[in-house]
Design an enzyme around this catalytic site. Structure first.
Site, mmCIF file in Angstrom:
data_model
loop_
_atom_site.group_PDB
_atom_site.id
_atom_site.type_symbol
_atom_site.label_atom_id
_atom_site.label_comp_id
_atom_site.label_asym_id
_atom_site.label_seq_id
_atom_site.Cartn_x
_atom_site.Cartn_y
_atom_site.Cartn_z
ATOM 1 N N SER A 59 0.828 -1.212 0.000
ATOM 2 C CA SER A 59 0.000 0.000 0.000
ATOM 3 C C SER A 59 0.861 1.260 0.000
ATOM 4 O O SER A 59 2.010 1.253 0.449
ATOM 5 C CB SER A 59 -0.928 0.020 1.215
ATOM 6 O OG SER A 59 -1.748 -1.121 1.220
HETATM 7 N N1 SAM Z 1 -0.768 -4.800 4.218
HETATM 8 C C1 SAM Z 1 -0.005 -5.062 3.014
HETATM 9 C C2 SAM Z 1 1.373 -4.481 3.053
HETATM 10 O O1 SAM Z 1 1.729 -3.823 4.042
HETATM 11 O O2 SAM Z 1 2.108 -4.722 2.090
HETATM 12 C C3 SAM Z 1 -0.714 -4.612 1.756
HETATM 13 C C4 SAM Z 1 -1.739 -5.579 1.391
HETATM 14 S S1 SAM Z 1 -2.246 -5.706 -0.274
HETATM 15 C C5 SAM Z 1 -2.870 -4.101 -0.617
HETATM 16 C C6 SAM Z 1 -3.686 -6.717 0.070
HETATM 17 C C7 SAM Z 1 -3.383 -8.148 0.430
HETATM 18 O O3 SAM Z 1 -4.602 -8.749 0.880
HETATM 19 C C8 SAM Z 1 -2.919 -9.005 -0.746
HETATM 20 O O4 SAM Z 1 -1.675 -9.591 -0.444
HETATM 21 C C9 SAM Z 1 -4.019 -10.050 -0.906
HETATM 22 O O5 SAM Z 1 -3.530 -11.313 -1.335
HETATM 23 C C10 SAM Z 1 -4.595 -10.106 0.496
HETATM 24 N N2 SAM Z 1 -5.959 -10.610 0.627
HETATM 25 C C11 SAM Z 1 -7.041 -10.441 -0.172
HETATM 26 N N3 SAM Z 1 -8.107 -11.088 0.322
HETATM 27 C C12 SAM Z 1 -7.705 -11.674 1.491
HETATM 28 C C13 SAM Z 1 -8.355 -12.493 2.481
HETATM 29 N N4 SAM Z 1 -9.627 -12.857 2.400
HETATM 30 N N5 SAM Z 1 -7.618 -12.914 3.530
HETATM 31 C C14 SAM Z 1 -6.303 -12.578 3.662
HETATM 32 N N6 SAM Z 1 -5.642 -11.833 2.749
HETATM 33 C C15 SAM Z 1 -6.334 -11.370 1.683
#
Ligand code: SAM
Length: 212
Positions: A59
């Site tokens: 992000s």
């Molecule tokens: N917090 C992260 C960082 O600091 O890099 C950024 C996260 S990225 C914008 C969103 C993440 O959410 C992705 O890696 C995606 O695979 C994960 N994601 C999507 N749906 C999810 C779910 N139901 N449970 C866990 N992770 C999920």
């Protein structure tokens, strides 16, 4: 390393309204360049989201800082994060002294974050699974942060939030989301503040979007 770039980023965040000293201090400490692919390291301290593979992103620093500030962390809160991704948000929370649980649904991304945390000695419980179901075993949580955008607030997460706790979660359609800052007043009473215009990758799962 990258000290000047980091200080510039702190100034940018502060100008955009991040005033919580503890959040800004954590951004000075955590090395964002270690959480992005080698080839784009030189962009690590720009205030932009960056690709981390598998169509996912780390992000934008402002978004991480905004959500962390909105959590209004106190003492050593127990925090559940949904969407570990690169691990940067979790590392910021650990740096701020929180007890962190973070769930990631993509196995390779989960494994990569685990390896990095082991190498850097960052202590957090990283879990592979569907975060829309939360992590019942360690509930309730003082704070919950969801870093992917879903169509609604997962009911199990509301349930796993402690009374007096706070959850920050982007909710909307697949293009744009509104950030909801939810305070749990009692077992069935919530107060929500909404801030529009955020853009996240989709939250996919049983209580999220059904497909990529
Ligand atoms: N917090 C992260 C960082 O600091 O890099 C950024 C996260 S990225 C914008 C969103 C993440 O959410 C992705 O890696 C995606 O695979 C994960 N994601 C999507 N749906 C999810 C779910 N139901 N449970 C866990 N992770 C999920």
């Amino acid at each position: 390393m990258y000290e000047t770039e980091k200080e510039e980023l702190i100034k940018v965040l502060n100008k955009k309204g991040i005033t919580d000293e503890n959040v800004l201090k954590a951004f000075l400490k955590v090395e964002r360049h270690l959480f992005v692919p080698e080839i784009i390291k030189h962009h690590a301290y720009s205030d932009v989201a960056l690709p981390i593979g598998h169509e996912q992103t780390i992000s934008q620093p402002y978004t991480v800082a905004f959500m962390t500030q909105a959590l209004e962390l106190e003492g050593r809160n127990k925090v559940l994060e949904i969407g570990t991704g690169s691990g940067f948000q979790a590392a910021i929370l650990v740096e701020m002294g929180m007890k962190v649980f973070s769930i990631e649904r993509n196995y390779e991304i989960h494994q990569r974050a685990q390896k990095l945390f082991d190498e850097l000695g960052i202590r957090a419980a990283l879990i592979y699974g569907d975060g829309t179901l939360g992590w019942e075993e360690s509930a309730p949580y003082d704070r919950i942060i969801v870093t992917a955008g879903g169509p609604e607030v997962p009911k199990r997460l509301l349930k796993q939030l402690a009374v007096g706790g706070k959850m920050v979660i982007p909710v909307g359609d697949r293009k744009t989301q509104t950030m909801q800052i939810i305070s749990k007043i009692s077992t069935d009473e919530y107060k929500t503040i909404e801030i529009p215009n955020f853009k996240f990758v989709p939250l996919i799962g049983k209580e999220g979007w059904k497909s990529e």
